[in-house]
Design an enzyme around this catalytic site. Sequence first.
Site, PDB file in Angstrom:
ATOM      1  N   TYR A  18      -4.987  -6.138  31.786  1.00  0.00           N
ATOM      2  CA  TYR A  18      -5.522  -4.912  32.381  1.00  0.00           C
ATOM      3  C   TYR A  18      -4.869  -3.693  31.738  1.00  0.00           C
ATOM      4  O   TYR A  18      -3.777  -3.769  31.177  1.00  0.00           O
ATOM      5  CB  TYR A  18      -5.325  -4.888  33.901  1.00  0.00           C
ATOM      6  N   CYS A  19      -5.575  -2.567  31.804  1.00  0.00           N
ATOM      7  CA  CYS A  19      -5.066  -1.303  31.272  1.00  0.00           C
ATOM      8  C   CYS A  19      -5.783  -0.174  32.016  1.00  0.00           C
ATOM      9  O   CYS A  19      -6.477  -0.414  32.988  1.00  0.00           O
ATOM     10  CB  CYS A  19      -5.277  -1.228  29.761  1.00  0.00           C
ATOM     11  N   THR A  20      -5.619   1.051  31.566  1.00  0.00           N
ATOM     12  CA  THR A  20      -6.116   2.201  32.326  1.00  0.00           C
ATOM     13  C   THR A  20      -7.635   2.166  32.507  1.00  0.00           C
ATOM     14  O   THR A  20      -8.140   2.108  33.621  1.00  0.00           O
ATOM     15  CB  THR A  20      -5.701   3.513  31.639  1.00  0.00           C
ATOM     16  N   CYS A  44      -7.114  -3.490  26.833  1.00  0.00           N
ATOM     17  CA  CYS A  44      -7.193  -4.931  27.104  1.00  0.00           C
ATOM     18  C   CYS A  44      -8.395  -5.572  26.427  1.00  0.00           C
ATOM     19  O   CYS A  44      -8.429  -6.793  26.254  1.00  0.00           O
ATOM     20  CB  CYS A  44      -7.151  -5.241  28.594  1.00  0.00           C
ATOM     21  N   ILE A 100      -8.049  -0.283  35.368  1.00  0.00           N
ATOM     22  CA  ILE A 100      -7.483   0.092  36.667  1.00  0.00           C
ATOM     23  C   ILE A 100      -8.358   1.140  37.348  1.00  0.00           C
ATOM     24  O   ILE A 100      -8.489   1.156  38.577  1.00  0.00           O
ATOM     25  CB  ILE A 100      -6.054   0.622  36.484  1.00  0.00           C
TER      26      ILE A 100
END
Length: 297
Positions: free
Chosen positions: A191-193, A198, A220
């Site tokens: 996961y990432c912003t 990702c 996210i």
Amino acid sequence: MPLAKILLYYGFAPLADPDAVRLWQRDLAESLGLRGRILLSKDGINGTLGGEMGALKRYVRKTRDYPAFKHIDFKWSEGTGLDDSGASLDFPKLSVKVRDEIVSFGAPGELQVDEAGVVGGGTRLTPEALHALVAERGDDVVFFDGRNALEAEIGRFAGAVVPDAATARDFVQLLDSGEYDDLKGKPVVTYCTGGIRCEVLSSLMTSRGFGEVYQLEGGIVRYGERYGDDGLWNGSLYVFDGRGSIDFSDHAAVIGSCAVCGAATKRTVNCTDAACRTQLVVCESCDTAACAAHAAT
């Protein structure tokens, strides 16, 4: 009163002439009075722009008219405000550049992209599908943070693996070192912003023998829009603009701690010492002490 908004977006698609796209995107954003950062490469586009909502909507429509970008998922959030000229207060200027990679993992030769996006990436999970996976597999599911370690200090998924990475380039070295080989037999959710890091990270992990790799679709941001702070996310989301971070509800946990006094804080600052050149999690009363201590190490 005009509404200040911020767009976060990316799209992977082969671009035959990234520099021509750069000139078009620069002229488009300038004509609409937008500020922020747009990165382009032969593999696509990655951007964060701030400005007045109507101008941003026009930017979205024009950008989606370009065939390679017609399926981009634009994510909206609240901006801080607009100055007297109507420009975003969250960005000092507009920057539009072409680079070898739109996410600088330092592995431009590894990424493969076609009209459908990244080739060989992890299985996409919506926020709802993520919850279903956790309900089915329980503690076997490993959350793998695809951001740098500072971002994770103020917010992350519960129990997540947070690599000791200062930049995206550190991930390739860490994966190649074998440090996370013990995860190769487990379901790993990257996961990432907003989803872009990702996308690439999951493909790097898959090519290195991680057998069951997932990526949180929309990152996210989309998860927070769906579940707020009543799901698996803890803390604040670090953002790369003047806001510093955003919360998904009025009851977001504060999980960061000041590098000097240990007080709970979500505040990140650029070190003011010329010898420092880094970011720190620091409460407001410890700015000077933190920068001096970090520069001395």
